[in-house]
Write an enzyme that holds these catalytic residues in place. Structure first.
Site, PDB file in Angstrom:
ATOM      1  N   ASP A 175       0.916  -1.102   0.103  1.00 38.62           N
ATOM      2  CA  ASP A 175      -0.081  -0.092   0.053  1.00 38.62           C
ATOM      3  C   ASP A 175       1.029   1.213   0.024  1.00 38.62           C
ATOM      4  OD1 ASP A 175      -3.319   0.211   1.035  1.00 38.62           O
ATOM      5  OD2 ASP A 175      -2.065   2.018   0.642  1.00 38.62           O
ATOM      6  N   ASN A 215      -4.446   6.877   1.493  1.00 35.80           N
ATOM      7  CA  ASN A 215      -5.699   6.874   2.240  1.00 35.80           C
ATOM      8  C   ASN A 215      -5.717   5.850   3.337  1.00 35.80           C
ATOM      9  OD1 ASN A 215      -8.306   8.058   2.021  1.00 35.80           O
ATOM     10  ND2 ASN A 215      -8.981   6.407   1.305  1.00 35.80           N
ATOM     11  N   SER A 223     -17.576  -3.299  -8.125  1.00 34.66           N
ATOM     12  CA  SER A 223     -18.549  -2.664  -7.244  1.00 34.66           C
ATOM     13  C   SER A 223     -19.946  -2.526  -7.984  1.00 34.66           C
ATOM     14  CB  SER A 223     -18.035  -1.240  -7.465  1.00 34.66           C
ATOM     15  OG  SER A 223     -18.959  -0.274  -6.894  1.00 34.66           O
ATOM     16  N   ALA A 224     -20.892  -2.578  -7.356  1.00 31.31           N
ATOM     17  CA  ALA A 224     -22.329  -2.425  -7.654  1.00 31.31           C
ATOM     18  C   ALA A 224     -22.553  -1.112  -8.711  1.00 31.31           C
ATOM     19  CB  ALA A 224     -23.237  -2.518  -6.476  1.00 31.31           C
ATOM     20  N   THR A 225     -21.516  -0.029  -8.419  1.00 37.10           N
ATOM     21  CA  THR A 225     -21.621   0.985  -9.209  1.00 37.10           C
ATOM     22  C   THR A 225     -21.681   0.644 -10.653  1.00 37.10           C
ATOM     23  OG1 THR A 225     -21.191   3.221  -9.542  1.00 37.10           O
ATOM     24  CG2 THR A 225     -19.257   1.453  -9.464  1.00 37.10           C
ATOM     25  N   TYR A 284     -15.087   7.677 -11.430  1.00 39.83           N
ATOM     26  CA  TYR A 284     -14.986   6.526 -10.353  1.00 39.83           C
ATOM     27  C   TYR A 284     -15.505   5.143 -11.374  1.00 39.83           C
ATOM     28  CZ  TYR A 284     -15.292   2.917  -6.940  1.00 39.83           C
ATOM     29  OH  TYR A 284     -15.318   1.724  -6.073  1.00 39.83           O
ATOM     30  N   LYS A 287     -14.054   1.363 -12.905  1.00 43.32           N
ATOM     31  CA  LYS A 287     -14.380  -0.105 -12.470  1.00 43.32           C
ATOM     32  C   LYS A 287     -14.591  -0.919 -13.706  1.00 43.32           C
ATOM     33  CE  LYS A 287     -13.057  -0.046  -8.371  1.00 43.32           C
ATOM     34  NZ  LYS A 287     -11.759  -0.683  -7.712  1.00 43.32           N
ATOM     35  N   TYR A 292     -18.945  -5.522  -4.878  1.00 41.85           N
ATOM     36  CA  TYR A 292     -19.278  -5.300  -3.620  1.00 41.85           C
ATOM     37  C   TYR A 292     -20.589  -4.339  -3.576  1.00 41.85           C
ATOM     38  CZ  TYR A 292     -14.183  -5.976  -3.205  1.00 41.85           C
ATOM     39  OH  TYR A 292     -13.010  -6.258  -3.336  1.00 41.85           O
ATOM     40  N   PRO A 336     -27.070  14.457  -6.332  1.00 46.03           N
ATOM     41  CA  PRO A 336     -27.053  14.076  -7.701  1.00 46.03           C
ATOM     42  C   PRO A 336     -26.575  12.888  -7.894  1.00 46.03           C
ATOM     43  CG  PRO A 336     -26.376  16.332  -7.285  1.00 46.03           C
ATOM     44  CD  PRO A 336     -26.417  15.639  -5.972  1.00 46.03           C
TER      45      PRO A 336
HETATM   46  P1  NAD Z   1      -9.731   2.290   0.929  1.00 45.75           P
HETATM   47  O1  NAD Z   1      -9.398   3.943   0.304  1.00 45.75           O
HETATM   48  O2  NAD Z   1      -9.804   2.280   2.384  1.00 45.75           O
HETATM   49  O3  NAD Z   1      -8.444   1.411   0.633  1.00 45.75           O
HETATM   50  C1  NAD Z   1      -7.829   1.490  -0.581  1.00 45.75           C
HETATM   51  C2  NAD Z   1      -6.609   1.475  -0.381  1.00 45.75           C
HETATM   52  O4  NAD Z   1      -5.606   1.668  -1.444  1.00 45.75           O
HETATM   53  C3  NAD Z   1      -5.631   2.620   0.734  1.00 45.75           C
HETATM   54  O5  NAD Z   1      -5.258   2.009   1.826  1.00 45.75           O
HETATM   55  C4  NAD Z   1      -4.655   3.448  -0.117  1.00 45.75           C
HETATM   56  O6  NAD Z   1      -3.629   3.974   0.351  1.00 45.75           O
HETATM   57  C5  NAD Z   1      -4.369   2.319  -1.246  1.00 45.75           C
HETATM   58  N1  NAD Z   1      -4.034   2.750  -2.291  1.00 45.75           N
HETATM   59  C6  NAD Z   1      -4.471   3.847  -3.425  1.00 45.75           C
HETATM   60  N2  NAD Z   1      -3.963   4.194  -4.135  1.00 45.75           N
HETATM   61  C7  NAD Z   1      -2.636   3.435  -4.501  1.00 45.75           C
HETATM   62  C8  NAD Z   1      -1.777   3.220  -5.146  1.00 45.75           C
HETATM   63  N3  NAD Z   1      -1.474   3.883  -6.126  1.00 45.75           N
HETATM   64  N4  NAD Z   1      -0.727   2.235  -4.792  1.00 45.75           N
HETATM   65  C9  NAD Z   1      -0.748   1.696  -3.620  1.00 45.75           C
HETATM   66  N5  NAD Z   1      -1.732   1.794  -2.809  1.00 45.75           N
HETATM   67  C10 NAD Z   1      -2.952   2.645  -3.194  1.00 45.75           C
HETATM   68  O7  NAD Z   1     -10.765   1.774   0.223  1.00 45.75           O
HETATM   69  P2  NAD Z   1     -11.606   0.497   0.457  1.00 45.75           P
HETATM   70  O8  NAD Z   1     -12.983   0.699   0.993  1.00 45.75           O
HETATM   71  O9  NAD Z   1     -10.912  -0.443   1.184  1.00 45.75           O
HETATM   72  O10 NAD Z   1     -11.991  -0.140  -1.136  1.00 45.75           O
HETATM   73  C11 NAD Z   1     -11.077  -1.093  -1.418  1.00 45.75           C
HETATM   74  C12 NAD Z   1     -11.455  -1.611  -2.696  1.00 45.75           C
HETATM   75  O11 NAD Z   1     -12.715  -1.847  -2.996  1.00 45.75           O
HETATM   76  C13 NAD Z   1     -11.278  -0.226  -3.890  1.00 45.75           C
HETATM   77  O12 NAD Z   1     -10.843  -0.887  -5.156  1.00 45.75           O
HETATM   78  C14 NAD Z   1     -12.688   0.122  -4.077  1.00 45.75           C
HETATM   79  O13 NAD Z   1     -12.657   0.950  -5.333  1.00 45.75           O
HETATM   80  C15 NAD Z   1     -13.639  -1.122  -4.060  1.00 45.75           C
HETATM   81  N6  NAD Z   1     -14.746  -0.792  -3.449  1.00 45.75           N
HETATM   82  C16 NAD Z   1     -15.237  -0.265  -2.285  1.00 45.75           C
HETATM   83  C17 NAD Z   1     -16.229  -0.071  -1.781  1.00 45.75           C
HETATM   84  C18 NAD Z   1     -16.841   0.677  -0.505  1.00 45.75           C
HETATM   85  O14 NAD Z   1     -17.708   1.336  -0.708  1.00 45.75           O
HETATM   86  N7  NAD Z   1     -15.817   0.883   0.388  1.00 45.75           N
HETATM   87  C19 NAD Z   1     -17.511  -0.459  -2.744  1.00 45.75           C
HETATM   88  C20 NAD Z   1     -17.062  -1.279  -3.937  1.00 45.75           C
HETATM   89  C21 NAD Z   1     -15.813  -1.441  -4.123  1.00 45.75           C
HETATM   90  C1  WQD Z   2     -26.042   5.450   0.856  1.00 46.72           C
HETATM   91  C2  WQD Z   2     -27.277   5.879   0.962  1.00 46.72           C
HETATM   92  C3  WQD Z   2     -27.743   8.234   0.134  1.00 46.72           C
HETATM   93  C4  WQD Z   2     -24.921  10.110   2.885  1.00 46.72           C
HETATM   94  C5  WQD Z   2     -21.311   4.655  -2.597  1.00 46.72           C
HETATM   95  C6  WQD Z   2     -20.580   4.724  -4.108  1.00 46.72           C
HETATM   96  C7  WQD Z   2     -20.673   3.134  -4.552  1.00 46.72           C
HETATM   97  C8  WQD Z   2     -19.822   2.487  -3.699  1.00 46.72           C
HETATM   98  C9  WQD Z   2     -20.504   2.457  -2.278  1.00 46.72           C
HETATM   99  C10 WQD Z   2     -17.411   1.997  -4.514  1.00 46.72           C
HETATM  100  C11 WQD Z   2     -27.809   6.656  -0.394  1.00 46.72           C
HETATM  101  C12 WQD Z   2     -27.960   8.110   1.678  1.00 46.72           C
HETATM  102  C13 WQD Z   2     -25.558   9.156   2.236  1.00 46.72           C
HETATM  103  C14 WQD Z   2     -25.737  11.262   3.822  1.00 46.72           C
HETATM  104  C15 WQD Z   2     -27.729  10.252   2.940  1.00 46.72           C
HETATM  105  N1  WQD Z   2     -18.529   2.666  -3.508  1.00 46.72           N
HETATM  106  N2  WQD Z   2     -27.000   9.290   2.330  1.00 46.72           N
HETATM  107  N3  WQD Z   2     -26.855  11.264   3.516  1.00 46.72           N
HETATM  108  O1  WQD Z   2     -23.892   6.142  -2.772  1.00 46.72           O
HETATM  109  O2  WQD Z   2     -24.769   3.895  -2.192  1.00 46.72           O
HETATM  110  O3  WQD Z   2     -22.488   3.917  -2.709  1.00 46.72           O
HETATM  111  O4  WQD Z   2     -20.521   3.751  -1.810  1.00 46.72           O
HETATM  112  O5  WQD Z   2     -17.784   1.249  -5.300  1.00 46.72           O
HETATM  113  O6  WQD Z   2     -19.910   3.551  -5.797  1.00 46.72           O
HETATM  114  O7  WQD Z   2     -21.481   5.453  -4.938  1.00 46.72           O
HETATM  115  O8  WQD Z   2     -23.149   4.905  -0.604  1.00 46.72           O
HETATM  116  O9  WQD Z   2     -23.194   5.487   1.832  1.00 46.72           O
HETATM  117  O10 WQD Z   2     -22.912   7.405   0.082  1.00 46.72           O
HETATM  118  O11 WQD Z   2     -25.247   6.400   0.618  1.00 46.72           O
HETATM  119  O12 WQD Z   2     -28.924  10.205   3.161  1.00 46.72           O
HETATM  120  O13 WQD Z   2     -24.862  11.939   4.320  1.00 46.72           O
HETATM  121  O14 WQD Z   2     -27.446   6.810   2.099  1.00 46.72           O
HETATM  122  O15 WQD Z   2     -28.356   9.095  -0.522  1.00 46.72           O
HETATM  123  O16 WQD Z   2     -29.136   6.369  -0.339  1.00 46.72           O
HETATM  124  P1  WQD Z   2     -23.743   4.872  -2.105  1.00 46.72           P
HETATM  125  P2  WQD Z   2     -23.607   6.218   0.488  1.00 46.72           P
END
Ligand code: NAD
Ligand code: WQD
Length: 338
Positions: A32, A36, A125-127, A149, A153, A177, A293
């Site tokens: 890492d 972040n 991601s579900a995104t 973003y 993905k 996820y 938005p």
């Molecule tokens: P996070 O930011 O806590 O973890 C990501 C880690 O990657 C961090 O520790 C950061 O320092 C490291 N990193 C970033 N750029 C780097 C680089 N260039 N080289 C080496 N390390 C680097 O995020 P997370 O929530 O643990 O997410 C992990 C993965 O899951 C990501 O790929 C994210 O897109 C994906 N994901 C997260 C969520 C969510 O809501 N948390 C949902 C769907 C997918």
């Molecule tokens: C959840 C719900 C908001 C904050 C995001 C990314 C997605 C994925 C997961 C990485 C929604 C509502 C939120 C607030 C609120 N990440 N909300 N007040 O948007 O479903 O997903 O994280 O891949 O790509 O978009 O998650 O936790 O931001 O929102 O009312 O202050 O909570 O509108 O309905 P989201 P979230």
């Protein structure tokens, strides 16, 4: 004993997965650049796992560093978490997002290929489902993205699928996820967002502990049971265990697969607020404001494929997600920044 290279290892999902992989008996090399996350995660992982984790501070875009890592360790599989993940920031800084998420992936894949390692688990991601036509969402639903973003993905999945077609020796698990929340039951690991949180759970946790005054509920007029947005929140430890199953599946010789990791149940913003107030014993002040938005009304997973293919299901419910988040929040009121 198999060795796994974990990128993004000190991040939120990476750190929990690290503990579960060690618990399952794997050797893990964490990588890492700490952009972040905090180095303090290392002592927490050591405390939970009872052994000192192997860690390399470095960037997934650094080809020389990766070549050195592959030359000095016999790696059997990669789990690639390292990425930037804030949707709003990705709109403002698209080049940073494409660089880390896409160039970083390609650089890592080149290094792995050069070393002959072709087992790969990807954090999707579900995104990638955009605004789905219906719920629950199945893996064969059409994919789309509405922000940089999400496009990183989608592009990453595309790159990996092209790679598989070119060289069937690659075996890739695409894990999509839903909304990871909660924290390690020890209270030692959790999500530590920098600045004001964008996501619901860390925001609510900060209201409960008194760092923030009230929650803005984004939209009360969606076509959902109470008008607020519905999401599939999954406990981060269940998600971590999903990775342990997914990598074991590759080691069992399975072909590439794409699976949702969620619970299959959606909760509204107000249901989360009530559950958190209950778990914390604190009132959660909120006001309903305009929609955010880019948000969608409803998003939850069809989890049948993950159950059948990986023999995995999430079994921690909303109350446990809130309890563990609250324990983490009270034990670490400023995350890892104390
Ligand atoms: P996070 O930011 O806590 O973890 C990501 C880690 O990657 C961090 O520790 C950061 O320092 C490291 N990193 C970033 N750029 C780097 C680089 N260039 N080289 C080496 N390390 C680097 O995020 P997370 O929530 O643990 O997410 C992990 C993965 O899951 C990501 O790929 C994210 O897109 C994906 N994901 C997260 C969520 C969510 O809501 N948390 C949902 C769907 C997918
Ligand atoms: C959840 C719900 C908001 C904050 C995001 C990314 C997605 C994925 C997961 C990485 C929604 C509502 C939120 C607030 C609120 N990440 N909300 N007040 O948007 O479903 O997903 O994280 O891949 O790509 O978009 O998650 O936790 O931001 O929102 O009312 O202050 O909570 O509108 O309905 P989201 P979230």
């Amino acid at each position: 004993m198999k060795t796994i290279l974990l990128t993004g290892a000190t991040g939120y999902i990476g750190s929990h997965t690290w503990c579960e992989l060690l618990e399952a008996g794997y050797q893990v090399i964490g990588l890492d650049n700490l952009c972040n996350s905090s180095e303090k995660v290392l002592e927490r992982v050591a405390g939970i796992a009872g052994k000192h984790p192997v860690f390399i501070k470095g960037d997934v875009r650094d080809a020389q560093l990766l070549a050195d890592v592959f030359a000095s360790h016999r790696i059997d599989a990669l789990i690639h978490f390292a990425a930037l993940k804030a949707v709003g920031e990705s709109v403002a800084k698209p080049l940073e997002y494409y660089d880390v998420n896409v160039t970083g992936l390609v650089t890592l894949l080149q290094a792995a290929r050069n070393a002959g390692v072709r087992n790969f688990i990807f954090s999707s991601s579900a995104t990638v489902y955009g605004d789905p036509a219906s719920v629950p969402i199945r893996e064969d639903f059409p994919v789309s993205a509405t922000n940089p973003y999400g496009r990183t993905k989608l592009m990453s999945e595309r790159i990996l699928r092209d790679l598989e077609s070119a060289d069937p020796e690659w075996r890739i698990g695409y894990l999509r996820y839903f909304n990871p929340v909660g924290a390690h039951a020890s209270g030692l690991l959790g999500e530590s967002p920098k600045g004001i949180p964008n996501n619901l759970f860390p925001y609510v946790a900060n209201v409960a502990v008194g760092n923030l005054e009230k929650l803005n509920v984004y939209g009360g007029d969606y076509a959902t049971r109470d008008g607020t947005g519905v999401r599939d929140y999954i406990h981060v430890v269940d998600l971590a265990l999903g990775h342990v199953r997914a990598v074991a599946h590759l080691f069992e010789g399975a072909p590439s697969f794409t699976v949702n990791l969620g619970t299959g149940t959606g909760y509204s913003v107000l249901e989360v607020v009530r559950a958190y107030a209950e778990a914390s014993g604190r009132p959660i002040d909120y006001q309903v404001v305009a929609r955010r938005p880019g948000d969608i009304a409803e998003c939850y997973a069809d989890v049948g494929l993950a159950e059948n293919l990986l023999n995995w299901r999430a079994d921690r419910g909303l109350a446990e997600m809130c309890r563990d988040s609250w324990r983490w929040q009270t034990m670490n009121p400023h995350g890892f920044d104390d």
